[in-house]
Design an enzyme around this catalytic site. Sequence first.
Site, short mmCIF file in Angstrom:
data_model
loop_
_atom_site.label_atom_id
_atom_site.label_comp_id
_atom_site.label_asym_id
_atom_site.label_seq_id
_atom_site.Cartn_x
_atom_site.Cartn_y
_atom_site.Cartn_z
N GLY A 275 0.82 -1.20 0.00
CA GLY A 275 0.00 0.00 0.00
C GLY A 275 0.85 1.25 0.00
O GLY A 275 1.97 1.28 -0.53
N SER A 276 0.36 2.30 0.64
CA SER A 276 1.02 3.60 0.60
C SER A 276 2.01 3.76 1.75
O SER A 276 1.89 3.09 2.79
CB SER A 276 -0.03 4.71 0.70
OG SER A 276 -0.63 4.71 1.98
N VAL A 279 0.24 4.75 5.21
CA VAL A 279 -0.39 3.63 5.91
C VAL A 279 0.69 2.65 6.39
O VAL A 279 0.57 2.06 7.47
CB VAL A 279 -1.41 2.92 5.02
CG1 VAL A 279 -2.03 1.72 5.73
CG2 VAL A 279 -2.51 3.89 4.60
N GLY A 280 1.75 2.49 5.61
CA GLY A 280 2.84 1.61 6.01
C GLY A 280 3.45 2.03 7.34
O GLY A 280 3.80 1.19 8.18
N GLU A 297 5.68 -3.20 1.18
CA GLU A 297 5.87 -2.85 -0.24
C GLU A 297 4.99 -1.64 -0.50
O GLU A 297 3.77 -1.74 -0.56
CB GLU A 297 5.49 -4.03 -1.13
CG GLU A 297 6.05 -3.93 -2.53
CD GLU A 297 5.25 -3.01 -3.45
OE1 GLU A 297 5.67 -1.84 -3.60
OE2 GLU A 297 4.23 -3.45 -3.97
N CYS A 331 -1.34 0.92 -12.07
CA CYS A 331 0.05 0.96 -12.54
C CYS A 331 1.02 0.51 -11.45
O CYS A 331 1.11 1.10 -10.40
CB CYS A 331 0.39 2.38 -12.97
SG CYS A 331 1.90 2.48 -13.90
#
Length: 595
Positions: A275-276, A279-280, A297, A331
């Site tokens: 995710g982003s 949030v990570g 990731e 993407c």
Amino acid sequence: MAFWWPLLVLAAAYALCRLLLVLIPPTVPSIEVDASDVLEDANQTKEDGFIYIPRKGRTAQADKVQCYEPATMKYLGYFPALTPVEVKEHVVQARKAQKIWAKSSFKQRRQFLRILLKYILEHQDLICEISSRDTGKTMVDASLGEIMTTCEKITWLLDEGEKWLKPEYRSCGRSMLHKRAKVEFYPLGVIGAIVSWNYPFHNVFNPMLAAIFSGNAAVIKVSEHASWSGCFYLRIIQAALAAVGAPDNLVHIITGFAGTGQALVSSVDKIIFVGSPGVGRMIMQRASETLIPVTLELGGKDSFIVCEDVDLPSVVQVAVRAALQSSGQNCAGAERFYVHKDIYSTFVSQVVKIVKSISVGPPLSGRYDMGAICMIEHSEKLQNLVNDAIDKGAEIAGRGSFGNLGEDAVDQFFPPTVLVNVNHTMKIMQEEAFGPILPIMKFSSDEEAVKLGNDSKYGLGCAVFSGNQKRAIKIASQLHCGVAAINDFASSYMCQSLPFGGVKDSGFGRFAGVEGLRACCLVKAVVEDRWWPYIKTMIPKPIQYPVSENGFEFQELLVETLYGLSVWDRLRSLVNLLKMISEQSSPANTRKKRR
């Protein structure tokens, strides 16, 4: 010569048996998965369908995850947003099942993989259609990003998975020559995964396959933007597990929003997050409370570098595919294009020609090259990035065309867009776009290309193209990222023996490959006696308690014997060491001590 003939015959027989084993296919049962409630009814008219109108802007999270087709806005249904208590109950069930599955054989686990592979091969159209309906991508993009990658992972695990989970013997070093050293791999327990919406099939299967093959259970929270497909894909997994006699509740798919994910992090033995970066960071903070391992990731801003000595037509095709990978809206591809100044104009013109031929529309209602944007309001974000670039001097060199868009879903589409005269002051060159935009920038030297490629807070991957492979390798080696493709794009992910992950804001840790498989394990270092029971560990007499007066001298000689810089230094110390031990053990010395 007569002595060698039997050996040659045995070797030939062994080779023939191996060949026959390869040629004779294994017996793999088929599984039945009910898909009647997810198949598109060809006779249903538009008037019969319910058009979903989601709320715009950030709103309070509800108790239901609403699902719809982004390309048509057709309503698909809803799933519960699980509470923390419900999440913990799923993990408890998975933990009980894992204790049984941990004792399963690799033969049983491989059969599970074969059953999955057989179902995937026989139902590619169904899997791709469901992915397409839930995310808006085309069938071709679904096949490339969902089917091929998953099949590659399964076949790699079938071929090599057991090898990398068996004990691995290591060197013992000089001081432990009488020992045997090895690394053993045990299941961690329950592997949690919070996955993104861009590849709903593969993002579920990727962590699940590694977890189950290494003897773990898996609880996977699917994105609120791709819950409908994820819950169907669970049926495939459950049917395959049942076919090999696995315990119930070994794999769970859970749905919900941020609270659901936070509860999962607090309950499992390891968390994998896709995710982003924002949030990570929250995932890491929550994971720190229970000190569980984390793999993050977090996306990227991959560089696509094209030197002047390439075969331009083939590279242009790869560049457009890289930028528009998975319909552009999903993407995981290149987002920054750096082209040598000598071929810049030609490269741009050829890219524009291809992009202008690309048609955008509902992927299942016609022959379109690109589908819809998965997330609500994301097309607005993409347009804002384009506007920012134009305000700072960039120009639109070309755009794709729209097909027959439904009036209810017009905001869900964004045409592929080529931007020129871009620079690093523009947001499009710094922020992850997750969209079909090709910003193309010039460079004059290899050093400048490396500098531009490293000017990013992300560090996931890169692709470097040159007619001189050594040159491309040298450029790629200087780019600070976790994945590199030489004269290709994303090829490293199709080599499932390789780890996948990045650095900086792209996260850390690796999934896929040997590293990703072993990351699902408790890694245990083991040392045992090599010639037990004939040679056992004994404390040398000079350092036994009470330590003798020359105990430290003995240690000095022992260190020099083991680690002296030359053989002669080590031999000299060994002689002195043996002399000390013999004197220590002599009867005269013993009587002297008694006095």
